[in-house]
Design a protein around this motif. Structure first.
Motif, PDB file in Angstrom:
ATOM      1  N   PRO A  94      43.889  59.961  18.953  1.00  0.00           N
ATOM      2  CA  PRO A  94      43.200  61.144  18.423  1.00  0.00           C
ATOM      3  C   PRO A  94      41.809  60.843  17.883  1.00  0.00           C
ATOM      4  O   PRO A  94      40.867  61.607  18.114  1.00  0.00           O
ATOM      5  N   TYR A  95      41.655  59.733  17.181  1.00  0.00           N
ATOM      6  CA  TYR A  95      40.352  59.426  16.600  1.00  0.00           C
ATOM      7  C   TYR A  95      39.375  58.929  17.657  1.00  0.00           C
ATOM      8  O   TYR A  95      38.171  59.215  17.583  1.00  0.00           O
ATOM      9  N   ASP A  96      39.874  58.212  18.654  1.00  0.00           N
ATOM     10  CA  ASP A  96      39.005  57.816  19.771  1.00  0.00           C
ATOM     11  C   ASP A  96      38.531  59.047  20.542  1.00  0.00           C
ATOM     12  O   ASP A  96      37.409  59.091  21.042  1.00  0.00           O
ATOM     13  N   TYR A  97      39.413  60.044  20.644  1.00  0.00           N
ATOM     14  CA  TYR A  97      39.042  61.277  21.342  1.00  0.00           C
ATOM     15  C   TYR A  97      37.923  62.002  20.587  1.00  0.00           C
ATOM     16  O   TYR A  97      36.958  62.495  21.193  1.00  0.00           O
ATOM     17  N   VAL A  98      38.051  62.050  19.270  1.00  0.00           N
ATOM     18  CA  VAL A  98      36.994  62.678  18.458  1.00  0.00           C
ATOM     19  C   VAL A  98      35.692  61.901  18.611  1.00  0.00           C
ATOM     20  O   VAL A  98      34.613  62.490  18.758  1.00  0.00           O
ATOM     21  N   ILE A  99      35.789  60.584  18.593  1.00  0.00           N
ATOM     22  CA  ILE A  99      34.602  59.737  18.748  1.00  0.00           C
ATOM     23  C   ILE A  99      33.908  60.020  20.076  1.00  0.00           C
ATOM     24  O   ILE A  99      32.673  60.094  20.148  1.00  0.00           O
ATOM     25  N   LYS A 100      34.691  60.233  21.109  1.00  0.00           N
ATOM     26  CA  LYS A 100      34.118  60.474  22.434  1.00  0.00           C
ATOM     27  C   LYS A 100      33.582  61.899  22.584  1.00  0.00           C
ATOM     28  O   LYS A 100      32.504  62.105  23.165  1.00  0.00           O
ATOM     29  N   MET A 101      34.302  62.883  22.068  1.00  0.00           N
ATOM     30  CA  MET A 101      33.999  64.270  22.386  1.00  0.00           C
ATOM     31  C   MET A 101      33.078  64.976  21.378  1.00  0.00           C
ATOM     32  O   MET A 101      32.473  65.992  21.715  1.00  0.00           O
ATOM     33  N   PHE A 110      38.350  67.043   6.958  1.00  0.00           N
ATOM     34  CA  PHE A 110      39.692  66.490   6.788  1.00  0.00           C
ATOM     35  C   PHE A 110      40.108  66.646   5.332  1.00  0.00           C
ATOM     36  O   PHE A 110      39.267  66.737   4.432  1.00  0.00           O
ATOM     37  N   HIS A 111      41.401  66.697   5.097  1.00  0.00           N
ATOM     38  CA  HIS A 111      41.961  66.693   3.745  1.00  0.00           C
ATOM     39  C   HIS A 111      41.842  65.258   3.229  1.00  0.00           C
ATOM     40  O   HIS A 111      42.426  64.339   3.791  1.00  0.00           O
ATOM     41  N   GLY A 112      41.103  65.052   2.136  1.00  0.00           N
ATOM     42  CA  GLY A 112      40.805  63.706   1.661  1.00  0.00           C
ATOM     43  C   GLY A 112      42.014  62.894   1.282  1.00  0.00           C
ATOM     44  O   GLY A 112      41.975  61.658   1.314  1.00  0.00           O
ATOM     45  N   GLU A 113      43.126  63.536   0.927  1.00  0.00           N
ATOM     46  CA  GLU A 113      44.324  62.796   0.541  1.00  0.00           C
ATOM     47  C   GLU A 113      45.234  62.487   1.725  1.00  0.00           C
ATOM     48  O   GLU A 113      46.174  61.701   1.586  1.00  0.00           O
ATOM     49  N   LEU A 114      44.985  63.096   2.870  1.00  0.00           N
ATOM     50  CA  LEU A 114      45.864  62.888   4.030  1.00  0.00           C
ATOM     51  C   LEU A 114      45.299  61.887   5.030  1.00  0.00           C
ATOM     52  O   LEU A 114      46.052  61.186   5.705  1.00  0.00           O
ATOM     53  N   LYS A 118      41.359  53.611   6.683  1.00  0.00           N
ATOM     54  CA  LYS A 118      41.019  52.898   7.924  1.00  0.00           C
ATOM     55  C   LYS A 118      40.551  53.852   9.013  1.00  0.00           C
ATOM     56  O   LYS A 118      39.670  53.508   9.817  1.00  0.00           O
ATOM     57  N   ASP A 119      41.120  55.044   9.045  1.00  0.00           N
ATOM     58  CA  ASP A 119      40.742  56.015  10.065  1.00  0.00           C
ATOM     59  C   ASP A 119      39.360  56.599   9.787  1.00  0.00           C
ATOM     60  O   ASP A 119      38.565  56.800  10.710  1.00  0.00           O
ATOM     61  N   LEU A 120      39.081  56.867   8.522  1.00  0.00           N
ATOM     62  CA  LEU A 120      37.750  57.349   8.175  1.00  0.00           C
ATOM     63  C   LEU A 120      36.698  56.282   8.462  1.00  0.00           C
ATOM     64  O   LEU A 120      35.624  56.578   9.008  1.00  0.00           O
ATOM     65  N   GLN A 121      36.996  55.020   8.132  1.00  0.00           N
ATOM     66  CA  GLN A 121      36.053  53.928   8.388  1.00  0.00           C
ATOM     67  C   GLN A 121      35.756  53.794   9.877  1.00  0.00           C
ATOM     68  O   GLN A 121      34.605  53.569  10.272  1.00  0.00           O
ATOM     69  N   LYS A 122      36.774  53.933  10.694  1.00  0.00           N
ATOM     70  CA  LYS A 122      36.579  53.841  12.136  1.00  0.00           C
ATOM     71  C   LYS A 122      35.659  54.948  12.629  1.00  0.00           C
ATOM     72  O   LYS A 122      34.723  54.700  13.414  1.00  0.00           O
ATOM     73  N   LEU A 123      35.920  56.157  12.174  1.00  0.00           N
ATOM     74  CA  LEU A 123      35.088  57.287  12.584  1.00  0.00           C
ATOM     75  C   LEU A 123      33.642  57.107  12.109  1.00  0.00           C
ATOM     76  O   LEU A 123      32.689  57.331  12.859  1.00  0.00           O
ATOM     77  N   GLU A 124      33.473  56.704  10.870  1.00  0.00           N
ATOM     78  CA  GLU A 124      32.133  56.550  10.309  1.00  0.00           C
ATOM     79  C   GLU A 124      31.345  55.440  11.007  1.00  0.00           C
ATOM     80  O   GLU A 124      30.138  55.586  11.261  1.00  0.00           O
ATOM     81  N   PRO A 266      43.665  49.281   3.740  1.00  0.00           N
ATOM     82  CA  PRO A 266      43.048  50.447   4.386  1.00  0.00           C
ATOM     83  C   PRO A 266      44.031  51.370   5.090  1.00  0.00           C
ATOM     84  O   PRO A 266      43.749  52.550   5.256  1.00  0.00           O
ATOM     85  N   SER A 267      45.182  50.832   5.485  1.00  0.00           N
ATOM     86  CA  SER A 267      46.163  51.669   6.183  1.00  0.00           C
ATOM     87  C   SER A 267      47.075  52.415   5.218  1.00  0.00           C
ATOM     88  O   SER A 267      47.822  53.298   5.627  1.00  0.00           O
ATOM     89  N   LYS A 268      47.006  52.068   3.922  1.00  0.00           N
ATOM     90  CA  LYS A 268      47.876  52.687   2.921  1.00  0.00           C
ATOM     91  C   LYS A 268      47.095  53.324   1.776  1.00  0.00           C
ATOM     92  O   LYS A 268      47.668  53.670   0.749  1.00  0.00           O
TER      93      LYS A 268
END
Length: 589
Positions: A94-101, A110-114, A118-124, A266-268
């Protein structure tokens, strides 16, 4: 469900959001969130435990893994979300798809608590041209959203844990020193429960409680709902030098941290925690030291869980004997009624607390859905196909997880072949000796080999870690080809659960729990093997012995002998007769 998506898009437009992410989870990175945080289920209608929903202005998708392809395909109908089969060739995450599209300048909400750190860092890092905005668009849409749970807590005594919180504190501080960190910010609920030797009931089947924890040289601070604390726990906190503060004070307190060397997983750790502390502190990213420490079960824990598995096995044999009699007698027993009967057998065990997950009680084609959940109006268990039961218990002596597949009629040659292939896969891995440093991903192919020989596969991992009166899925280790995992260490508990799943036909899974043990040392290194924890019979009439090697038949006969010796003293005559038939030895010639 389409109406919910429309309302979300209206919110997106109001807040100038181009893409909105709705992952599965809660502020603690839990696999199974409390009902109050099941935003993705509310939005899409898909109830599986894994998945990420992504809403664009004109399209929407929901990703999930191979355990849920069939289930998600059905539940997403009419939601406006198209299924993306995560893990399949050519399917981006899903995050790779957002990165591409995503288009340059798009705002991703995004909901900051959900969303996890690690996912936010990847996107950023991969799309610095995008704007990332922590904004909750979902809560206002969710009428009658469940409130946060307020279930009672209890203390797990040293007879079950060996080490007190004070002793564990020294262990954790030592690990922090190795990382040159002076502060730990802990969000994951099972880590906190392990550290504090407390358990709760805030999430069904997961004996944890909503909380955050911070640790430095001076203080261990636990953030929880103060209404849950009784006098016994107040005294316990004083003994273990635990400072207690209100759950909702956590975010305000971490904003005050300054100049600290903070270890975070980062994953927790959720994105809101990350945003609140990253500017004024040095962040050290690593797996929580508590995760690594709790994964290695000590002798007290291993001895306790072995005893729990004997009682658990007795309950299962009583259940199998009862169900066999009922079905053969032509009684109408549904999947839902059957799983409730199994729960009633487990409730007779003296230290039973609850099941370790909702049982998967599946007959026929329902068994092909790996995480099928029987409802009140469920299928009747018959004699023409397989019945799969995946279940487990939470006991003071540990957590169990076991799957068996049974047939109450005469299995076809194809069914016997498939069952035996799964059994061969199970034996092959259970009987493996491996070198220190071996990862679960390296062992995964050993289990798959017999099934691959027939050009079949199962779209899930082969095994996962299991907690001690904690989450039935526990890291950091697992046995799967789809993950970068850690080496298996002595004291780790892991499942072995290969399977064959044929859509619209049946599912077969055979699962035992094992503990990693030292097998021996040699000039070439230290070697490990698996110590069997689960002792429950396989369905003998489903096995084609001609497909088993002599070594596999010997392993099965030894296993069955142990099953009979351990369980039979606690069975009545009818149950013992059933077990005797199931454990009758095969010829080893």
């Amino acid at each position: 469900m389409m109406e919910v998506l429309k309302k979300l898009r209206n919110k997106m437009q109001e807040n100038k959001i181009d893409i909105y992410l709705v992952p599965t989870g809660d502020p603690h990175g839990s696999e199974y969130p409390p009902d109050a945080y099941k935003y993705r289920t509310f939005l899409t209608g898909f109830t599986g435990s894994a998945g990420v929903a992504v809403a664009f202005k004109d399209e929407a998708y929901c990703w999930t893994d191979g355990r849920y392809y069939i289930q998600a395909g059905k539940q997403l109908e009419g939601s406006g979300f198209a299924l993306q089969k995560d893990g399949q060739p050519g399917v981006l995450s899903p995050y790779d798809y957002v990165i591409k599209m995503a288009k340059e300048g798009d705002t991703v909400g995004f909901h900051g608590e959900l969303l996890m750190m690690k996912d936010l860092q990847k996107l950023e890092s991969q799309r610095p041209d995008l704007n990332f905005k922590a904004v909750d668009l979902m809560t206002d849409l969710w009428e009658n959203r469940p409130s946060l749970p307020q279930e009672p807590m209890f203390i797990l005594k040293n007879a079950y844990t060996k080490f007190s919180t004070l002793e564990k504190r020294d262990q954790v501080m030592e690990e922090l020193k190795k990382h040159e960190a002076d502060t730990l910010v802990l969000s994951s609920l099972d880590d906190i429960a392990w550290f504090t030797n407390l358990r709760g009931r805030d999430i069904p089947n997961n004996p944890v409680f909503l909380s955050f924890l911070t640790l430095d040289k001076k203080h261990l601070v636990l953030y929880i709902d103060l209404k849950k604390i009784d006098q016994e726990i107040v005294e316990y906190f004083e003994q273990q030098k635990i400072v207690v503060k209100e759950y909702h004070d956590f975010y305000q307190d971490i904003k005050k941290l300054k100049g600290k060397k903070i270890l975070l997983d980062p994953s927790k750790t959720n994105a809101l925690v990350y945003k609140n502390i990253k500017e004024k502190n040095q962040l050290i990213e690593a797996i929580n030291p508590t995760t690594m420490l709790k994964a290695v079960k000590n002798k007290v824990e291993l001895n306790n869980v072995k005893a729990a598995y004997v009682d658990d096995g007795v309950a299962l044999v009583k259940y199998f004997s009862w169900l066999n009699q009922e079905v053969l007698a032509g009684k109408t027993i549904t999947e839902f009624e059957a799983q409730n009967k199994l729960i009633s057998f487990r409730k007779n065990i003296v230290d039973y607390i609850e099941d370790s997950f909702t049982p998967i009680s599946a007959y026929g084609s329902n068994g092909a859905m790996m995480h099928y959940s029987a409802q009140k109006e469920s299928a009747v268990i018959g004699k023409d196909s397989f019945y799969l039961i995946d279940s487990g218990g939470q006991y003071l002596r540990g957590t169990t997880d076991i799957t068996r597949t049974l047939h109450f009629g005469q299995p076809t040659e194809e069914e016997k072949r498939d069952y035996t292939l799964v059994l061969k896969s199970h034996i092959g891995l259970a009987n493996t000796i491996f070198l220190e440093g071996t990862k679960g991903s390296q062992l995964d192919a050993i289990a798959r080999r017999p099934i691959w020989q027939y050009h079949m596969d199962y779209k899930c991992g082969t095994g996962h870690g299991v907690g001690y009166l904690l989450n039935v899925h526990e890291g950091p280790h697992r046995i799967s080809r789809w993950t970068e995992d850690c080496p298996l260490e002595e004291g780790y508990i892991v499942t072995i659960e290969p399977g064959i799943y044929k859509e619209d036909m049946y599912g077969i899974r055979l699962e035992n729990d094992v503990a990693v043990k030292l097998d021996g040392t040699a000039p070439d290194g230290t070697f490990y093997s698996f110590d069997m924890l689960s002792y429950i019979p396989f369905d003998r009439k489903c096995i084609n012995p001609d497909l088993l090697t002599r070594e596999e038949r010997q392993w099965l006969n030894r296993y069955n002998e142990q099953v009979y010796d351990l369980l039979s003293p606690n069975l009545n005559k009818e149950e013992e007769a059933y077990l005797s038939i199931q454990t009758e030895p095969f010829s080893e010639k």
